[in-house]
Design an enzyme around this catalytic site. Structure first.
Site, PDB file in Angstrom:
ATOM      1  N   GLY A  11       0.839  -1.206   0.000  1.00 21.92           N
ATOM      2  CA  GLY A  11       0.000   0.000   0.000  1.00 21.92           C
ATOM      3  C   GLY A  11       0.868   1.248   0.000  1.00 21.92           C
ATOM      4  NE  ARG A  72      -2.281  -4.346  -0.766  1.00 26.58           N
ATOM      5  CZ  ARG A  72      -1.861  -3.649   0.278  1.00 26.58           C
ATOM      6  NH1 ARG A  72      -0.747  -3.983   0.900  1.00 26.58           N
ATOM      7  NH2 ARG A  72      -2.542  -2.598   0.699  1.00 26.58           N
ATOM      8  CG  ASP A 103       4.151  -6.934   7.371  1.00 27.11           C
ATOM      9  OD1 ASP A 103       3.549  -6.594   6.329  1.00 27.11           O
ATOM     10  OD2 ASP A 103       3.598  -7.462   8.344  1.00 27.11           O
ATOM     11  CB  THR A 125       2.959   0.506   5.879  1.00 29.20           C
ATOM     12  OG1 THR A 125       1.593   0.312   6.292  1.00 29.20           O
ATOM     13  CG2 THR A 125       3.846   0.136   7.048  1.00 29.20           C
ATOM     14  CB  ILE A 126      -0.771   4.727   6.480  1.00 30.08           C
ATOM     15  CG1 ILE A 126      -1.807   3.640   6.167  1.00 30.08           C
ATOM     16  CG2 ILE A 126      -0.462   5.576   5.263  1.00 30.08           C
ATOM     17  CD1 ILE A 126      -3.212   4.199   5.953  1.00 30.08           C
ATOM     18  CG  ASP A 127      -1.757  -0.337   8.238  1.00 26.49           C
ATOM     19  OD1 ASP A 127      -2.454   0.665   8.004  1.00 26.49           O
ATOM     20  OD2 ASP A 127      -2.029  -1.470   7.808  1.00 26.49           O
ATOM     21  CG  ASP A 129       1.681  -2.961  10.015  1.00 25.37           C
ATOM     22  OD1 ASP A 129       2.584  -2.334   9.449  1.00 25.37           O
ATOM     23  OD2 ASP A 129       0.880  -3.689   9.406  1.00 25.37           O
ATOM     24  CG  MET A 169      -7.350   2.608   6.188  1.00 22.22           C
ATOM     25  SD  MET A 169      -6.295   2.821   4.768  1.00 22.22           S
ATOM     26  CE  MET A 169      -7.371   2.198   3.476  1.00 22.22           C
ATOM     27  NE  ARG A 171      -5.730  -5.752   5.717  1.00 23.78           N
ATOM     28  CZ  ARG A 171      -5.616  -5.590   4.402  1.00 23.78           C
ATOM     29  NH1 ARG A 171      -6.691  -5.628   3.654  1.00 23.78           N
ATOM     30  NH2 ARG A 171      -4.450  -5.396   3.848  1.00 23.78           N
ATOM     31  NE  ARG A 243     -27.344  10.200  10.391  1.00 25.20           N
ATOM     32  CZ  ARG A 243     -28.439  10.165  11.132  1.00 25.20           C
ATOM     33  NH1 ARG A 243     -28.501   9.343  12.184  1.00 25.20           N
ATOM     34  NH2 ARG A 243     -29.464  10.937  10.850  1.00 25.20           N
TER      35      ARG A 243
END
Ligand code: F6P
Length: 319
Positions: A11, A72, A103, A125-127, A129, A169, A171, A243
């Site tokens: 990503g 990917r 990763d 990566t923005i995550d 992680d 975001m 996961r 909402r």
């Protein structure tokens, strides 16, 4: 070593262009040639290479996305695909490469090093992680973008005395949710790594409304549940209006923040120095604010350590 390659994989993340720029400028400074490999590991196999000059990377530091494009490419796990990539690299006189990605990209970088092409991994990566680093390129920009969006959501939430459940975001990693939740003063932060009690969250929101608060914000990492489903569950226990909102891929775009530009530049610069020292199979990280390296192999046995203490601070803020 005469020529190095650089690619972005997985990503995209704001700051990847700043890292490519730093790699290119540093390599040129040391008299090395630089080749951009387009579409990540997929382009490595098909030989989708473009020579990069200092001018090519001018005015790229501020751009979101990756101008080398990304993909990917799980096929790269196959030995014959890796060997094809090595043949392409050799045919084009590329001696070493720098891989900017999540990763998954590290497996590719290690495989190439084992096949004789020194490779250095930069965490992109923005995550946030990745093990052995407290920071990944793009994380700060994604958090800032999400924070700005939630500030706007809060305006409308306040006007209507509503609760908003907002998916950010992440996961498997709650780092974006944690930092954005703290930065926006969320009433609750829900992450994949921890269990949660939806009744308690509804209780907190009701109590806060009763105490005079005019809005409620729940930050929900996408890996936990879809915001719409969470809202449905939440409404079983609360008598408020709610909402759901999914921020989605907008968090991956946009101009990188100063933090991402500076860190990406430092990491890109460092990665070239490592290759010049003849090193390969290493992952660059930031630990206690300093640039560090670890064998890529070690990353596969380690988990990313999130700063969960921020959740406790937020808990106190919501009282
Ligand atoms: O790059 C990380 C990430 O943005 C995750 O936060 C998200 O779950 C995933 O990528 C989305 O992937 P895709 O680009 O395949 O939609």
């Amino acid at each position: 070593m005469k020529r190095i390659g650089v690619l972005t994989s997985g990503g995209d993340a704001p700051g990847m262009n700043a890292a490519i720029r730093a790699v290119t400028k540093t390599a040129i400074h040391h008299g090395l040639g630089v080749v951009g490999i387009r579409y990540g590991f997929a382009g490595l196999v098909t030989g989708d290479f473009v020579p990069l000059t200092a001018e090519d990377v001018d005015h790229k530091i501020n751009l979101g996305g990756t101008f080398l494009y990304s993909a990917r490419y799980p096929e790269f796990a196959q030995k014959e695909v890796q060997e094809k990539a090595v043949a392409e690299l050799k045919k084009n006189d590329i001696d070493a490469i720098i891989v900017i990605g999540g990763d998954g990209s590290y497996h590719g970088a290690l495989a190439l090093t084992r096949l004789g092409i020194n490779s250095i991994g930069l965490p992109g990566t923005i995550d946030n992680d990745i093990p052995y680093t407290e920071y990944t390129i793009g994380y700060d920009s994604a958090c800032t973008t999400a924070m700005d969006a939630i500030d706007r959501i809060r305006d409308t939430a306040s006007s209507h005395h509503r609760v908003f459940v907002v998916n950010v975001m992440g996961r498997e990693c709650g780092d974006i949710a944690i930092r954005v939740g703290l930065a926006t003063g969320a009433d609750a932060i829900v992450i994949p790594e921890h269990s949660y009690d939806i009744k308690e969250i509804a209780k907190t929101l009701k109590r806060n409304f009763a105490n005079g608060k005019d809005n409620g914000i729940v930050i929900l990492a996408e890996g936990v549940m879809d915001a719409a489903d969470f809202r449905t569950e939440l409404l079983k226990y609360g008598d408020f209006d709610a909402r759901a909102n999914v921020l989605g891929h907008m968090q991956r775009g946009g101009s990188p923040t100063v933090v991402d530009r500076v860190n990406a530049t430092k990491m890109g610069h460092y990665a070239v120095d490592l290759l010049l020292d003849g090193k390969g199979g290493l992952a660059v990280g930031v630990e206690n604010g300093k640039l560090t390296t670890h064998d890529i192999l070690d990353l596969f046995d380690e988990k990313h350590h999130s700063d969960f203490s921020l959740l406790d601070i937020n808990e106190e803020m919501t009282k």
